[in-house]
Design a protein around this motif. Structure first.
Motif, mmCIF file in Angstrom:
data_model
loop_
_atom_site.group_PDB
_atom_site.id
_atom_site.type_symbol
_atom_site.label_atom_id
_atom_site.label_comp_id
_atom_site.label_asym_id
_atom_site.label_seq_id
_atom_site.Cartn_x
_atom_site.Cartn_y
_atom_site.Cartn_z
ATOM 1 N N ALA A 174 5.505 4.006 13.887
ATOM 2 C CA ALA A 174 4.092 3.730 14.173
ATOM 3 C C ALA A 174 3.210 4.524 12.880
ATOM 4 C CB ALA A 174 3.688 4.160 15.545
ATOM 5 N N THR A 175 3.305 5.639 12.724
ATOM 6 C CA THR A 175 2.762 6.245 11.619
ATOM 7 C C THR A 175 3.093 5.436 10.414
ATOM 8 O OG1 THR A 175 2.848 8.501 12.896
ATOM 9 C CG2 THR A 175 2.236 8.790 10.681
ATOM 10 N N SER A 176 4.144 5.521 10.003
ATOM 11 C CA SER A 176 4.526 4.839 8.795
ATOM 12 C C SER A 176 3.631 3.123 8.688
ATOM 13 C CB SER A 176 6.226 4.673 8.513
ATOM 14 O OG SER A 176 6.452 3.907 9.506
ATOM 15 N N ALA A 177 3.698 2.543 9.612
ATOM 16 C CA ALA A 177 3.182 1.367 9.950
ATOM 17 C C ALA A 177 1.513 1.657 9.637
ATOM 18 C CB ALA A 177 3.299 0.690 11.326
ATOM 19 N N LYS A 178 0.929 2.899 10.268
ATOM 20 C CA LYS A 178 -0.543 2.748 9.778
ATOM 21 C C LYS A 178 -0.604 3.207 8.410
ATOM 22 C CE LYS A 178 -1.444 4.476 14.522
ATOM 23 N NZ LYS A 178 -2.074 5.683 15.633
ATOM 24 N N LEU A 179 0.250 4.202 7.725
ATOM 25 C CA LEU A 179 0.164 4.347 6.269
ATOM 26 C C LEU A 179 0.016 3.194 5.683
ATOM 27 C CD1 LEU A 179 2.545 7.621 6.155
ATOM 28 C CD2 LEU A 179 0.096 7.567 6.471
ATOM 29 N N ASN A 180 0.821 2.037 6.055
ATOM 30 C CA ASN A 180 0.816 0.997 5.292
ATOM 31 C C ASN A 180 -0.519 0.100 5.489
ATOM 32 O OD1 ASN A 180 3.303 1.513 3.766
ATOM 33 N ND2 ASN A 180 4.483 0.809 5.673
ATOM 34 N N ASN A 181 -1.313 0.353 6.411
ATOM 35 C CA ASN A 181 -2.379 -0.175 6.889
ATOM 36 C C ASN A 181 -3.693 0.194 6.046
ATOM 37 O OD1 ASN A 181 -4.213 -1.745 7.915
ATOM 38 N ND2 ASN A 181 -4.077 -0.926 10.087
ATOM 39 N N ASN A 182 -4.544 -0.670 5.276
ATOM 40 C CA ASN A 182 -5.491 -0.200 4.521
ATOM 41 C C ASN A 182 -6.801 -0.024 5.207
ATOM 42 O OD1 ASN A 182 -3.805 -0.475 2.142
ATOM 43 N ND2 ASN A 182 -4.514 -2.752 1.950
ATOM 44 N N ASN A 183 -6.681 -0.222 6.567
ATOM 45 C CA ASN A 183 -7.897 0.052 7.334
ATOM 46 C C ASN A 183 -8.237 1.744 7.861
ATOM 47 O OD1 ASN A 183 -8.521 -2.622 7.467
ATOM 48 N ND2 ASN A 183 -7.039 -2.895 9.205
ATOM 49 N N ASN A 184 -7.382 2.401 7.482
ATOM 50 C CA ASN A 184 -7.676 4.006 7.526
ATOM 51 C C ASN A 184 -7.535 4.855 6.385
ATOM 52 O OD1 ASN A 184 -4.602 4.880 7.283
ATOM 53 N ND2 ASN A 184 -4.419 3.154 8.901
ATOM 54 N N ALA A 185 -7.953 5.821 6.430
ATOM 55 C CA ALA A 185 -8.070 6.446 5.214
ATOM 56 C C ALA A 185 -6.964 7.240 4.464
ATOM 57 C CB ALA A 185 -8.676 8.151 5.577
ATOM 58 N N VAL A 186 -6.065 7.384 5.329
ATOM 59 C CA VAL A 186 -4.654 7.734 4.659
ATOM 60 C C VAL A 186 -4.262 6.454 4.048
ATOM 61 C CG1 VAL A 186 -2.200 8.741 4.858
ATOM 62 C CG2 VAL A 186 -4.241 9.547 6.382
ATOM 63 N N GLY A 187 -4.177 5.276 4.688
ATOM 64 C CA GLY A 187 -3.642 3.978 4.057
ATOM 65 C C GLY A 187 -4.417 3.718 2.932
ATOM 66 N N VAL A 188 -5.695 3.885 3.095
ATOM 67 C CA VAL A 188 -6.386 3.616 1.637
ATOM 68 C C VAL A 188 -5.883 4.722 0.418
ATOM 69 C CG1 VAL A 188 -8.818 3.861 0.637
ATOM 70 C CG2 VAL A 188 -8.474 2.780 2.815
ATOM 71 N N LEU A 189 -5.851 5.879 0.767
ATOM 72 C CA LEU A 189 -5.355 6.909 -0.264
ATOM 73 C C LEU A 189 -4.071 6.583 -0.675
ATOM 74 C CD1 LEU A 189 -6.093 10.232 1.281
ATOM 75 C CD2 LEU A 189 -7.279 9.162 -0.589
ATOM 76 N N ALA B 210 -2.531 3.185 -0.649
ATOM 77 C CA ALA B 210 -2.410 1.756 -1.110
ATOM 78 C C ALA B 210 -3.454 1.253 -1.976
ATOM 79 C CB ALA B 210 -2.261 1.102 0.159
ATOM 80 N N ASP B 211 -4.659 1.922 -1.829
ATOM 81 C CA ASP B 211 -5.837 1.323 -2.513
ATOM 82 C C ASP B 211 -5.665 1.996 -3.923
ATOM 83 O OD1 ASP B 211 -7.856 0.145 -3.558
ATOM 84 O OD2 ASP B 211 -9.182 0.282 -1.772
ATOM 85 N N GLU B 212 -5.460 1.282 -5.089
ATOM 86 C CA GLU B 212 -5.415 1.743 -6.588
ATOM 87 C C GLU B 212 -6.910 1.918 -6.876
ATOM 88 O OE1 GLU B 212 -3.094 -0.867 -8.773
ATOM 89 O OE2 GLU B 212 -1.148 -0.505 -7.774
ATOM 90 N N GLU B 213 -7.523 1.349 -6.577
ATOM 91 C CA GLU B 213 -8.986 1.399 -7.012
ATOM 92 C C GLU B 213 -9.769 2.633 -6.708
ATOM 93 O OE1 GLU B 213 -12.536 0.541 -9.010
ATOM 94 O OE2 GLU B 213 -10.564 -0.396 -9.355
ATOM 95 N N PHE B 214 -9.488 2.882 -5.165
ATOM 96 C CA PHE B 214 -9.823 4.138 -4.469
ATOM 97 C C PHE B 214 -9.276 5.364 -5.257
ATOM 98 C CE2 PHE B 214 -9.443 7.627 -1.362
ATOM 99 C CZ PHE B 214 -10.933 7.622 -0.782
ATOM 100 N N ALA B 215 -8.010 5.203 -5.589
ATOM 101 C CA ALA B 215 -7.246 6.159 -6.240
ATOM 102 C C ALA B 215 -7.705 6.610 -7.622
ATOM 103 C CB ALA B 215 -5.829 6.072 -6.435
ATOM 104 N N ARG B 216 -8.328 5.617 -8.356
ATOM 105 C CA ARG B 216 -8.930 5.793 -9.546
ATOM 106 C C ARG B 216 -10.348 6.646 -9.452
ATOM 107 N NH1 ARG B 216 -6.689 0.827 -10.814
ATOM 108 N NH2 ARG B 216 -8.674 -0.315 -10.262
ATOM 109 N N GLN B 217 -11.011 6.104 -8.400
ATOM 110 C CA GLN B 217 -12.336 6.658 -8.154
ATOM 111 C C GLN B 217 -12.075 8.338 -7.708
ATOM 112 O OE1 GLN B 217 -14.212 4.272 -5.300
ATOM 113 N NE2 GLN B 217 -14.499 2.294 -6.715
#
Length: 341
Positions: A258-273, A275-282
């Protein structure tokens, strides 16, 4: 009358007397054989076929002659009634359920009747009784059956002769086994393999016997598991704990999934950290800006320490820090009981 006439009369009288004596003796002899002068009773039996039985033939009981055939009379339905004269002295041994059967003195001898006495529960026969009968074996049927068996035996002998000839010539499976050396060698090899398999079976049986004896050895683990209830209870408890641990591990795995599924979801902070490349650059730019700001802050602090207005304050802070360090050094060190334990 002359002397010669007297002699002739005497000789004739002697011969007549001897003839009369012989006649009387013959009568008594024949009468004795036919049981004419012995008290007897009449017993009857009905047969479907008398097989050549004649009047005057003997009647036997347990190997003893006890009477003769008095009369043979035809009845309806192709039956024959036999009347037997039986000595009265053996009457008590012959029962009403006795059975009469026709036999012969030899294979081609005279026919006679043999009586089986019956059971002791039945009453003795009386004069005029009819006893049961058994149909005799027909000699013609026996000869016919014997002739048929001889023909069958001759046919079997001929077939066996032909079969043995084919075997000698090596024809057929049996002939090949007897004449082909390769088949004989293969048969020997098969027998050797069977013997080896039998030996292996014996060894396996011995090993199994040794294993079972070890299981029955007192103090061994297997014996303790099979006989000691305490060990069984502990093992059962351990299995329950292992089952509980397995259940917990399964729940942990589900939580991780379940946690890994949430990590793969872009709707939470960890998932954004993650999976989101733009946020990573920022975030990387922000960290770089923080690092630059920190360096500038250190430079500003150094500049403030060198300023004459704040130099006294920083020197005072430095003296207090030095004093604290000296006090700590002057105090005796306490032993570390935690490491000793």
């Amino acid at each position: 009358m002359s002397t010669s006439d007297n002699k002739r009369s005497i000789i004739v009288g002697i011969f007549v007397f001897l003839a009369i004596v012989i006649l009387i003796a013959g009568i008594f002899t024949l009468g004795g054989q036919q049981k004419r002068f012995i008290e007897s009773i009449a017993v009857r039996a009905v047969f479907n076929d008398v097989a050549g039985l004649k009047t005057g033939n003997n009647v036997w009981f347990s190997g003893v002659k006890i009477g003769t055939i008095k009369n043979i009379r035809l009845l309806g339905d192709s039956q024959v009634e036999i009347t037997m004269n039986i000595e009265e002295r053996v009457q008590e041994y012959i029962r009403k359920d006795a059975v009469a059967r026709i036999s012969s003195e030899s294979f081609i001898g005279n026919k006679n009747i043999v009586i089986d006495g019956g059971s002791q529960k039945a009453a003795p026969v009386e004069d005029g009784d009819i006893i049961k009968s058994v149909s005799p074996l027909n000699t013609d049927d026996m000869m016919e059956t014997l002739q048929r068996n001889n023909k069958n035996l001759a046919a079997i002998t001929d077939d066996f002769k032909v079969l043995s000839a084919k075997v000698v010539q090596g024809e057929g499976t049996v002939g090949a086994i007897l004449t082909d050396s390769m088949l004989a060698n293969n048969f020997r090899a098969m027998v050797a393999n069977l013997q080896q398999a039998s030996q292996n079976t014996v060894r396996a049986s011995n090993a199994l016997t040794n294993f079972t004896s070890k299981l029955n050895t007192e103090g061994a683990l297997a014996n303790e598991l099979l006989t000691d209830t305490t060990v069984y209870s502990e093992l059962r408890t351990s299995m329950a704990q292992l089952k509980q641990a397995t259940t917990s591990a399964a729940e942990l795995t589900n939580n991780l999934n379940a946690t890994s599924a949430k990590l793969n979801n872009n709707n939470n902070a960890v998932g954004v950290l993650l999976a989101d490349e733009e946020f990573a650059r920022q975030l990387k730019g922000t960290m770089q800006n923080l690092e630059t700001s920190t360096q500038k802050f250190d430079q500003n602090m150094e500049a403030l320490q060198s300023n004459f207005l704040l130099r006294g304050y920083f020197k005072k802070q430095e003296k207090e820090e030095t004093k604290k360090q000296e006090q700590l050094k002057s105090q005796p060190q306490q032993p570390d009981t935690t490491k000793q334990q």
